[in-house]
Every structure is written in C-alpha cells, then in structure tokens.
Design an enzyme around this catalytic site. Structure first.
Site, mmCIF file in Angstrom:
data_model
loop_
_atom_site.group_PDB
_atom_site.id
_atom_site.type_symbol
_atom_site.label_atom_id
_atom_site.label_comp_id
_atom_site.label_asym_id
_atom_site.label_seq_id
_atom_site.Cartn_x
_atom_site.Cartn_y
_atom_site.Cartn_z
ATOM 1 N N GLY A 173 -1.592 -34.112 -58.883
ATOM 2 C CA GLY A 173 -0.885 -35.392 -58.918
ATOM 3 C C GLY A 173 -0.595 -35.982 -60.275
ATOM 4 N N GLY A 219 0.505 -29.390 -59.243
ATOM 5 C CA GLY A 219 1.723 -28.659 -58.887
ATOM 6 C C GLY A 219 2.831 -29.050 -59.853
ATOM 7 N NE ARG A 279 10.724 -34.939 -56.012
ATOM 8 C CZ ARG A 279 10.576 -35.859 -56.951
ATOM 9 N NH1 ARG A 279 11.433 -35.955 -57.951
ATOM 10 N NH2 ARG A 279 9.561 -36.688 -56.887
ATOM 11 C CB CYS A 331 29.830 -34.247 -44.761
ATOM 12 S SG CYS A 331 31.261 -33.318 -45.227
HETATM 13 C C1 LIG Z 1 1.109 -31.674 -53.306
HETATM 14 C C2 LIG Z 1 -0.334 -31.472 -53.480
HETATM 15 C C3 LIG Z 1 -0.852 -31.215 -54.737
HETATM 16 C C4 LIG Z 1 -0.021 -31.204 -55.989
HETATM 17 O O1 LIG Z 1 0.490 -32.447 -56.300
HETATM 18 P P1 LIG Z 1 1.385 -32.629 -57.615
HETATM 19 O O2 LIG Z 1 1.781 -34.031 -57.610
HETATM 20 O O3 LIG Z 1 2.536 -31.703 -57.487
HETATM 21 O O4 LIG Z 1 0.501 -32.250 -58.782
HETATM 22 C C5 LIG Z 1 -2.204 -30.952 -54.827
HETATM 23 N N1 LIG Z 1 -2.998 -30.975 -53.729
HETATM 24 C C6 LIG Z 1 -2.519 -31.227 -52.500
HETATM 25 C C7 LIG Z 1 -3.438 -31.219 -51.352
HETATM 26 C C8 LIG Z 1 -1.183 -31.492 -52.333
HETATM 27 O O5 LIG Z 1 -0.718 -31.750 -51.111
#
Ligand SMILES: *Cc1c(COP(=O)(O)O)cnc(C)c1O
Length: 440
Positions: free
Chosen positions: A256, A300, A338, A369
């Site tokens: 996150g 991620g 997004r 569309c």
């Molecule tokens: C999406 C997710 C992440 C990664 O989050 P990011 O914001 O992309 O770093 C990590 N753990 C879980 C369980 C997630 O669902």
C-alpha cells in the site's frame, strides 16, 4: 482542479532530450510508437529492479535477513515480470488461478507465493495445493475447512496465515480502504472474530498456522498508518501467545505504499518509511515481551507504477466554444479504467511540444461508447495539439495492464520492456481474432 506543468518530470526515469522529445528509461518515445504502434504499455526494466532492491535491502536492514518482500502481482501480472521479480529475490502474492498459472509458467518457485482472496473456490484451493503454493492467506472459516479437506487428499500439511482486520482507516480513497472493521476482507480483532478464527485454525490436522496478515489500504504516504497497524497487530500477536499459547512465526504487514502520479504528490522515501516502522516494531515487541516474528511486506503499486508509461496517439480534437475541449486518444478506459473507477489523478504530457502559459485546458478521453471513458480532466495541452500527435500518460505500471478489458471489443495493447537502450515485447498486442477466439 489539479494542474501539472509540462516541465515537471515526476519520475527520475523521464526527461526531454535536446530535440524536446520526451524520453522514458533513456529512450525517445516516438521511435517506440513507430515500431510497436499505439496504444502501448512500456515498462522500464531497470526501474522495476531498482524498486525491488530498495525494498529488499530496506526490510533486511530493518527486520533482519529473514524478512521478506512479496510483490503483490495483481498490480501487473505477466510472465516476464514474474521472471524479473524472481531474479531480484522477491516472493509474490497471487489472488487467482490465473496469476498462479502465469507465475508457474514463468518458472516462479511457488513455495515463495502467498495466495490471497476473500473467496477462494474449492477449485482455487485445489489448484494452489496441487501446484505447491507456499502459503495461503486465509480470509475466513469456510476456507479453513476447504483447505484442510483438500490438503488431506494431497497428503500435505498446508502452511497458512490468517488475514486479520486491525481496524485502521488509512485515510485514503474509501474504495481501496480494506483495513477497517467493516471490510469484506479478513476477521476483525475488535469483534473477537480474529481470536475465534485463530483458535479454530489451530484445530486442523492438515493445516499449519504460521501467523497473521493484514493490509489496510493503498496509496498511503504516511508512515503513521503502518505504525498504528503494526502496533495493533503486535498487540494481537502477544494476546494470542498469552491466551492461546500460539507463537506467531510470520507477520505480514501488507502493502500500500503510495506512489507519485502528479507533481502535487510526494515521492515517498520507501527505505526511510520501512526503517521507521522497523524501529518502532522492535521496541513494541520488546515492550510486549514477545519475539518479533519474521516480517513480510507485500507492495504492488510501488514496485511497478513508476516503471510504466502508456503511449497514445491523438485522434479527434473537439473544441466546444465557451464549454470545454476534448482530446481523444486511441486508448481509454479499456487500458486504464482508474479515472473512471476512482477519479485517479494522472500526469499526461505531449511527447513533443511545449506547454506555454497559453496552454489549453482539455479533457483527455478514450474511444469507448461511454461518457465516463475519461483518462483525465483539466490537462494542459499545447494549443496546436492535433490528430497524429503522441501523448504519454505517466506512472501507469500498476493496475493498468492487469485491469485492462475488452469493452467495445477493443484489443488490449502490448507490453514492451525497455532495458539499456533496447526494447523487447513481453506481451503481444491482442488482435480482433484473439477477441473472437472463444465465440462459438
Ligand atoms: C492489493 C494488495 C496489496 C498491494 O497493494 P499496493 O497498494 O499495490 O501496494 C497487498 N496486499 C493485499 C492483500 C492486497 O490486496
């Protein structure tokens, strides 16, 4: 209204060369558009590797050599990326059979994978066990029963962690906030459900409970969110030791960390953030009289976002005098949903051309569309922007290719990797024949 100025290069891997052409990973963009066509997803391989190394060295420094970084591969999932992540020594989070299969075909050692999802079907559980996925991150009690039964059939003891909801509001977009008590994910400490599922998990013969997991949200810039989360989680670890005699081996504090999409957002210092959290967790563990479990983090977005850029060609430019101007591109919500989903901010720059003080404020829109098919509003554009010009949307490495759709039967763009002045295809451009392939 958020305005980004032409001159502000929000990531280190962007610059303009002497001809004024925008370059990414040191490569001018127009020859790439010519070679591969547009829309086009580009990835800067060196930047992915750099981000992996930043995380791994920081967690090892903060938490010791055993600490792990699991790349949350839902951010971007394709074979070449799993190879790179494996070469860099990270593990992966996977959330579906499709991600497990992709990682497997890329030769990823699946013992280094955590299998997430709030609703794993029996078929998912079996597929993961059959393929040797290292850990399940178990969301709920039904899942425990399914894992126990299938693990028994395969004659294994499946390692798991339990997803716990620490009740932290990460003060971020509600749609991506997952750590609050009323979340669809995990079991809440506050309601007693977290303790209940822990004692339940300890009763299964074919399950080995290794520890706990949490993930409170995304696009977090404030270390305080992680400090609060880890404090709650360590308190829970201590409670489970005292109340159930359960010693936690593994604790995953989620992903996150925020990335910079626009000049107004900070560029987060990943290493400093991790070290602050590590120091505090070590003190908390000592205060609670427990050993600090092996820690894992699962970023991620911040592994891949700034390693990505999407290139588009301008089509229709429509000016509605007294109202607004639209610049249409050859992609849209099919390759980047997004803005439509969350109103996410982006920086969009012309590959050539200055944006002066007389910039024209435009909406950059796609070709679906659907009036919600917008990539960004209030984007300053050169006044002579016209059909055939190239536009770059920055920071598109996370949740773009992986969220792409075939709405309007539009084929998905290819993924091209940039490395050391060279480019190579990682995912081919989808064709209309690919799209019709499953129709009977
Ligand atoms: C999406 C997710 C992440 C990664 O989050 P990011 O914001 O992309 O770093 C990590 N753990 C879980 C369980 C997630 O669902």
């Amino acid at each position: 209204m958020i305005l980004t100025k032409n001159k502000e290069m929000i990531c280190e891997n962007l610059n303009r060369n002497a001809d004024g052409e925008l370059c990414f990973a040191g490569m001018p963009l127009s020859p790439l558009a010519e070679k591969y066509g547009t829309p086009l997803y580009l990835y800067d391989e060196a930047r992915v590797r750099h981000n992996c190394r930043t995380y791994l060295s920081a967690v090892r420094e903060g938490f010791g050599e055993a600490a792990r970084v699991m790349y949350a591969s839902k951010a971007a999932s394709f074979k070449r990326l799993y190879e790179i992540i494996n070469e860099e020594g990270l593990g992966v989070d996977v959330v579906s059979c499709g991600e497990i299969y992709t990682a497997k075909l890329a030769g990823f050692p699946l013992e280094n994978a955590y299998f997430h999802s709030n609703n794993k079907t029996d078929a998912d559980v079996e597929f993961a066990i059959k393929n040797g996925v290292g850990y399940f991150v178990v969301d709920n009690a039904e899942e425990l029963f399914a894992i126990d039964e299938i693990a028994k059939e395969y004659g294994i003891k499946q390692k798991i962690m339990l997803r716990i909801t620490p009740g932290i509001d990460p003060h971020t977009y509600a749609a991506v906030a997952t750590g609050k008590v009323d979340s669809k994910f995990g079991s809440a400490i506050e309601t007693g459900q977290a303790k209940a599922i822990t004692s339940l998990a300890l009763t299964f013969e074919n399950i080995e409970l290794c520890g706990f997991h949490c993930h409170v949200g995304s696009q977090i810039f404030d270390a305080d969110v992680y400090l609060a989360t880890s404090k709650v989680m360590l308190g829970f670890v201590a409670d489970m030791e005292r109340e159930l005699g359960f010693i936690t081996k593994d604790l995953d504090i989620g992903g996150g960390l925020g990335v910079r999409y626009i000049a107004d957002q900070p560029a987060l210092d990943i290493k400093a953030t991790i070290l602050i959290v590590a120091e505090e967790m070590k003190k908390d563990a000592e205060r609670l009289g427990i050993a600090l479990p092996r820690i894992s983090l699962e970023p991620g977005r911040s592994i891949v976002a700034d390693a990505g850029l999407t290139l588009y060609t301008v089509g229709t430019v429509k000016r509605i005098p007294g109202y607004k101007s639209y610049v249409s591109v050859d992609g849209g919500m099919t390759d980047n949903p997004r803005f439509a989903l969350y109103g996410s901010p982006y920086t969009i720059l012309p590959v050539f051309g200055e944006i002066g003080d007389d910039a024209e404020i435009c909406s950059v829109v796609g070709r679906c569309c659907e009036s919600g098919d917008i990539l960004q509003e209030n984007v300053p554009m050169p006044t002579d922007i016209a059909r055939g010009d190239l536009l770059a949307c920055l920071t598109t490495g996370a949740y773009h290719y992986s969220m792409a759709s075939n709405y309007n039967r539009i084929p998905r763009p290819p993924v091209v990797m940039l490395n050391d002045g060279d480019s190579y295809l990682a995912v081919k451009r989808e064709t209309i024949e690919d799209i019709i392939k499953l129709d009977i």
